[in-house]
Design a protein around this motif. Structure first.
Motif, PDB file in Angstrom:
ATOM      1  N   ASP A   1      38.815  19.179  57.168  1.00 13.14           N
ATOM      2  CA  ASP A   1      37.572  19.852  57.560  1.00 13.14           C
ATOM      3  C   ASP A   1      37.835  21.305  57.939  1.00 13.14           C
ATOM      4  O   ASP A   1      37.338  21.783  58.954  1.00 13.14           O
ATOM      5  CB  ASP A   1      36.925  19.117  58.737  1.00 13.14           C
ATOM      6  N   GLY A   2      38.612  22.003  57.149  1.00 13.44           N
ATOM      7  CA  GLY A   2      38.905  23.405  57.401  1.00 13.44           C
ATOM      8  C   GLY A   2      40.266  23.597  58.037  1.00 13.44           C
ATOM      9  O   GLY A   2      40.954  22.621  58.391  1.00 13.44           O
ATOM     10  N   PRO A   3      40.700  24.847  58.205  1.00 14.93           N
ATOM     11  CA  PRO A   3      42.028  25.137  58.732  1.00 14.93           C
ATOM     12  C   PRO A   3      42.235  24.693  60.175  1.00 14.93           C
ATOM     13  O   PRO A   3      43.368  24.543  60.620  1.00 14.93           O
ATOM     14  CB  PRO A   3      42.171  26.653  58.595  1.00 14.93           C
ATOM     15  N   ASN A   4      41.167  24.463  60.912  1.00 11.49           N
ATOM     16  CA  ASN A   4      41.294  24.016  62.299  1.00 11.49           C
ATOM     17  C   ASN A   4      41.050  22.521  62.469  1.00 11.49           C
ATOM     18  O   ASN A   4      40.849  22.052  63.588  1.00 11.49           O
ATOM     19  CB  ASN A   4      40.356  24.828  63.196  1.00 11.49           C
ATOM     20  N   ASP A   5      41.074  21.786  61.368  1.00  8.65           N
ATOM     21  CA  ASP A   5      40.963  20.328  61.442  1.00  8.65           C
ATOM     22  C   ASP A   5      42.057  19.827  62.388  1.00  8.65           C
ATOM     23  O   ASP A   5      43.228  20.188  62.224  1.00  8.65           O
ATOM     24  CB  ASP A   5      41.142  19.733  60.044  1.00  8.65           C
ATOM     25  N   PRO A   6      41.725  19.010  63.377  1.00  6.17           N
ATOM     26  CA  PRO A   6      42.739  18.574  64.345  1.00  6.17           C
ATOM     27  C   PRO A   6      43.852  17.706  63.754  1.00  6.17           C
ATOM     28  O   PRO A   6      44.901  17.563  64.372  1.00  6.17           O
ATOM     29  CB  PRO A   6      41.932  17.801  65.392  1.00  6.17           C
ATOM     30  N   THR A   7      43.643  17.158  62.556  1.00  2.62           N
ATOM     31  CA  THR A   7      44.718  16.365  61.950  1.00  2.62           C
ATOM     32  C   THR A   7      45.736  17.242  61.222  1.00  2.62           C
ATOM     33  O   THR A   7      46.850  16.792  60.965  1.00  2.62           O
ATOM     34  CB  THR A   7      44.171  15.309  60.962  1.00  2.62           C
ATOM     35  N   LEU A   8      45.369  18.466  60.895  1.00  6.19           N
ATOM     36  CA  LEU A   8      46.282  19.401  60.235  1.00  6.19           C
ATOM     37  C   LEU A   8      47.213  19.981  61.294  1.00  6.19           C
ATOM     38  O   LEU A   8      46.757  20.507  62.305  1.00  6.19           O
ATOM     39  CB  LEU A   8      45.471  20.513  59.567  1.00  6.19           C
ATOM     40  N   THR A   9      48.512  19.866  61.081  1.00  2.00           N
ATOM     41  CA  THR A   9      49.453  20.337  62.101  1.00  2.00           C
ATOM     42  C   THR A   9      50.652  21.016  61.465  1.00  2.00           C
ATOM     43  O   THR A   9      50.995  20.760  60.309  1.00  2.00           O
ATOM     44  CB  THR A   9      49.890  19.176  63.025  1.00  2.00           C
ATOM     45  N   PHE A  10      51.279  21.870  62.242  1.00  2.00           N
ATOM     46  CA  PHE A  10      52.441  22.632  61.801  1.00  2.00           C
ATOM     47  C   PHE A  10      53.579  22.359  62.769  1.00  2.00           C
ATOM     48  O   PHE A  10      53.367  22.272  63.973  1.00  2.00           O
ATOM     49  CB  PHE A  10      52.121  24.123  61.787  1.00  2.00           C
ATOM     50  N   PHE A  11      54.789  22.246  62.232  1.00  2.00           N
ATOM     51  CA  PHE A  11      55.954  22.078  63.094  1.00  2.00           C
ATOM     52  C   PHE A  11      57.012  23.099  62.712  1.00  2.00           C
ATOM     53  O   PHE A  11      57.148  23.481  61.553  1.00  2.00           O
ATOM     54  CB  PHE A  11      56.501  20.642  63.060  1.00  2.00           C
ATOM     55  N   SER A  12      57.739  23.557  63.721  1.00  2.00           N
ATOM     56  CA  SER A  12      58.754  24.590  63.513  1.00  2.00           C
ATOM     57  C   SER A  12      60.120  23.943  63.286  1.00  2.00           C
ATOM     58  O   SER A  12      60.354  22.785  63.638  1.00  2.00           O
ATOM     59  CB  SER A  12      58.819  25.517  64.721  1.00  2.00           C
ATOM     60  N   VAL A  13      61.011  24.732  62.711  1.00  2.00           N
ATOM     61  CA  VAL A  13      62.397  24.316  62.525  1.00  2.00           C
ATOM     62  C   VAL A  13      63.183  24.847  63.720  1.00  2.00           C
ATOM     63  O   VAL A  13      63.382  26.052  63.851  1.00  2.00           O
ATOM     64  CB  VAL A  13      62.982  24.848  61.205  1.00  2.00           C
TER      65      VAL A  13
END
Length: 136
Positions: free
Chosen positions: A106-118
């Motif tokens: 549902d867009g770039p702020n969808d709560p299921t979309l997540t990013f993780f760092s190395v």
């Protein structure tokens, strides 16, 4: 070229690269294809609804590899930093990338979309003759 730039060059030069996790003594490998840099760290994108996210929560250690024909392959080892702190540009780029692969959000702020760092990265560029560490 910095170490992160070299890693991103490898990861973006191929259509997919592979990320491995391990939970309960069982390895799991799957293709990934989005990587970006922010604040001196490499960031990957996934969804909290995917098994890979649950696996990284249970055991944040991972390894990724990419083979770039004519250049050898990259091995990247690290620990997933699970606190999503990417900026709006990277969030939109990850959303657009995954949407282009047919995933629905549902867009770039969808709560299921997540990013993780190395975190705690180690990397090597390898060919059949030698392994060359990437200075990070």
């Amino acid at each position: 070229m910095t170490g992160n730039e070299k890693i991103l060059q490898y990861l973006s030069a191929v259509p997919a690269w592979y990320l491995a996790t391990s939970v309960d003594d069982q390895p799991h490998v799957r293709p990934f294809s989005f990587a970006a840099e922010q604040d001196g760290k490499i960031w990957f994108c996934t969804a909290t609804t995917k098994d890979v996210w649950d696996e990284l929560v249970a055991n944040p250690k991972f390894e990724a590899t990419a083979w770039w024909p004519g250049h050898g392959w990259l091995i990247l080892r690290g620990r997933a930093g699970l606190e999503d702190r990417v900026n709006d540009d990277i969030r939109y780029a990850g959303f657009a990338h995954l949407s282009g692969l047919g995933e629905t959000y549902d867009g770039p702020n969808d709560p299921t979309l997540t990013f993780f760092s190395v975190e705690e990265p180690q990397a090597w560029i390898c060919n059949h003759e030698e392994w060359v560490p990437v200075e990070l």
